[in-house]
Design an enzyme around this catalytic site. Sequence first.
Site, short mmCIF file in Angstrom:
data_model
loop_
_atom_site.label_atom_id
_atom_site.label_comp_id
_atom_site.label_asym_id
_atom_site.label_seq_id
_atom_site.Cartn_x
_atom_site.Cartn_y
_atom_site.Cartn_z
N GLY A 112 -12.04 -0.97 10.68
CA GLY A 112 -12.60 -0.12 11.72
C GLY A 112 -11.71 1.04 12.12
O GLY A 112 -12.04 1.78 13.05
N SER A 113 -10.59 1.23 11.43
CA SER A 113 -9.69 2.32 11.83
C SER A 113 -10.20 3.69 11.38
O SER A 113 -9.67 4.72 11.79
CB SER A 113 -8.28 2.08 11.28
OG SER A 113 -8.32 1.93 9.88
N LYS A 115 -11.09 4.51 7.87
CA LYS A 115 -10.73 4.89 6.50
C LYS A 115 -11.96 5.41 5.74
O LYS A 115 -11.89 6.44 5.09
CB LYS A 115 -10.13 3.67 5.76
CG LYS A 115 -8.89 3.09 6.44
CD LYS A 115 -8.29 1.96 5.67
CE LYS A 115 -9.17 0.71 5.54
NZ LYS A 115 -9.49 0.05 6.82
N GLU A 227 -11.72 0.77 -1.17
CA GLU A 227 -11.47 -0.65 -1.40
C GLU A 227 -11.83 -1.08 -2.82
O GLU A 227 -12.62 -2.02 -3.01
CB GLU A 227 -12.28 -1.51 -0.40
CG GLU A 227 -12.05 -1.19 1.05
CD GLU A 227 -10.73 -1.74 1.59
OE1 GLU A 227 -9.97 -2.33 0.81
OE2 GLU A 227 -10.47 -1.56 2.78
N1 LIG Z 1 -22.74 5.64 10.82
C1 LIG Z 1 -21.98 5.24 11.84
N2 LIG Z 1 -22.35 5.51 13.10
C2 LIG Z 1 -21.61 5.10 14.14
N3 LIG Z 1 -20.46 4.44 14.02
C3 LIG Z 1 -20.04 4.15 12.78
C4 LIG Z 1 -20.77 4.54 11.63
N4 LIG Z 1 -20.10 4.13 10.54
C5 LIG Z 1 -18.99 3.53 10.99
N5 LIG Z 1 -18.96 3.55 12.33
C6 LIG Z 1 -17.89 3.03 13.19
O1 LIG Z 1 -16.74 3.81 12.92
C7 LIG Z 1 -15.57 3.00 12.95
C8 LIG Z 1 -14.80 3.22 11.67
O2 LIG Z 1 -15.54 2.73 10.59
P1 LIG Z 1 -15.02 2.87 9.10
O3 LIG Z 1 -16.03 2.23 8.22
O4 LIG Z 1 -14.66 4.29 8.85
O5 LIG Z 1 -13.67 2.00 9.18
P2 LIG Z 1 -12.79 1.37 8.02
O6 LIG Z 1 -11.38 1.64 8.38
O7 LIG Z 1 -13.24 1.89 6.69
O8 LIG Z 1 -13.12 -0.16 8.16
P3 LIG Z 1 -13.07 -1.38 7.08
O9 LIG Z 1 -11.64 -1.61 6.72
O10 LIG Z 1 -13.64 -2.53 7.85
O11 LIG Z 1 -13.93 -1.00 5.92
C9 LIG Z 1 -16.04 1.57 13.16
O12 LIG Z 1 -15.82 1.26 14.52
C10 LIG Z 1 -17.50 1.60 12.84
O13 LIG Z 1 -18.21 0.71 13.64
#
Ligand SMILES: Nc1ncnc2c1ncn2[C@@H]1O[C@H](COP(=O)(O)OP(=O)(O)OP(=O)(O)O)[C@@H](O)[C@H]1O
Length: 299
Positions: A112-113, A115, A227
């Site tokens: 959720g950071s 990425k 990933e």
């Molecule tokens: N389309 C969207 N609309 C609103 N919020 C979103 C959307 N996509 C992701 N988020 C939110 O944005 C934040 C970051 O999500 P993101 O998928 O970029 O994180 P991540 O670092 O890739 O996570 P992970 O390691 O779990 O894959 C999360 O809190 C997620 O809930």
Amino acid sequence: MRYILTFGYTGLCKLNSKYYVAKVSFLSQQPKFTQVTVKRRCLIFASIFQSFFPVNDKSCSKFVQLEACNISHDVQQAVYVDNMAFRETKTLENVNLQIFEGEFLLVIGENGSGKTSLLNILAGLDVPDQGFLKWYNKKMKPSDMVSRIGIVFQFPEKAFIGDSVFEELTLGLDHVLPEDIEEVMEACNLNDISLTTSPFLLSGGQQKKLALACQLLRHPLILFLDEPLSGVDSLSRKCLITIFDKLKGKVTIVMVSHEPAELFLRADRVLQLFGGQLREVPESVVRKAMTLRNLRQNS
Ligand SMILES: Nc1ncnc2c1ncn2[C@@H]1O[C@H](COP(=O)(O)OP(=O)(O)OP(=O)(O)O)[C@@H](O)[C@H]1O
């Protein structure tokens, strides 16, 4: 010396008034020649191309006349991000970043950071609310970048549209040699999979490898990998890492991972997303983390 090259690793050569595409394979690094009709000439990134296929009289076999135009040696930055924010996902604020041509950049961060959000913006799939982003010092238009960016999504099956593995691999490609398909399938440890199988019937790990194979066939300038190692078994993990090792330095790689053990020391830079901002993880910290990990594994 004269030569014409299209973007990336594909060179255009002339023989007896006919044009041939010299495709330089990522994997074998050998050029292969396919006859084509020339549609356009454009700028190339000679430094990338030369790293595969040094362009000098000796490296061009006798029958290949590499021709003409427009070589740019000054393209260094593959991606430049200035003061970017993406508030839709409430994750990215004041992100500044330069990614250099041929670099292997690893982005780590907790779940959720942000990425994936960052990767989507870097790949041009999402538009930031603030700041700007340019590729190759604006020498490439976003419309041109679309075909030169390879992206392997965290859940690649969501992006599959082919009815078969073959269709998925060749979608939108004009000239695909059977041996190129064979080569990427083998490199991605997919040689046991029939090309007629539906991509939707593959396992999660196989789908991930197929998604990478699709991108490798397209010879991207920048490869975004979300990933890529999650959900793949140890043999496939090794095989994917071998591919990354081969690609390193020859294609710009931006990889997102939250389990980066094998990737830490391979990456040229490790960046951590934290609190919406990117910060560089110093090499000393990376080395210490690896030493601790090795100690734990050996104890
Ligand atoms: N389309 C969207 N609309 C609103 N919020 C979103 C959307 N996509 C992701 N988020 C939110 O944005 C934040 C970051 O999500 P993101 O998928 O970029 O994180 P991540 O670092 O890739 O996570 P992970 O390691 O779990 O894959 C999360 O809190 C997620 O809930």
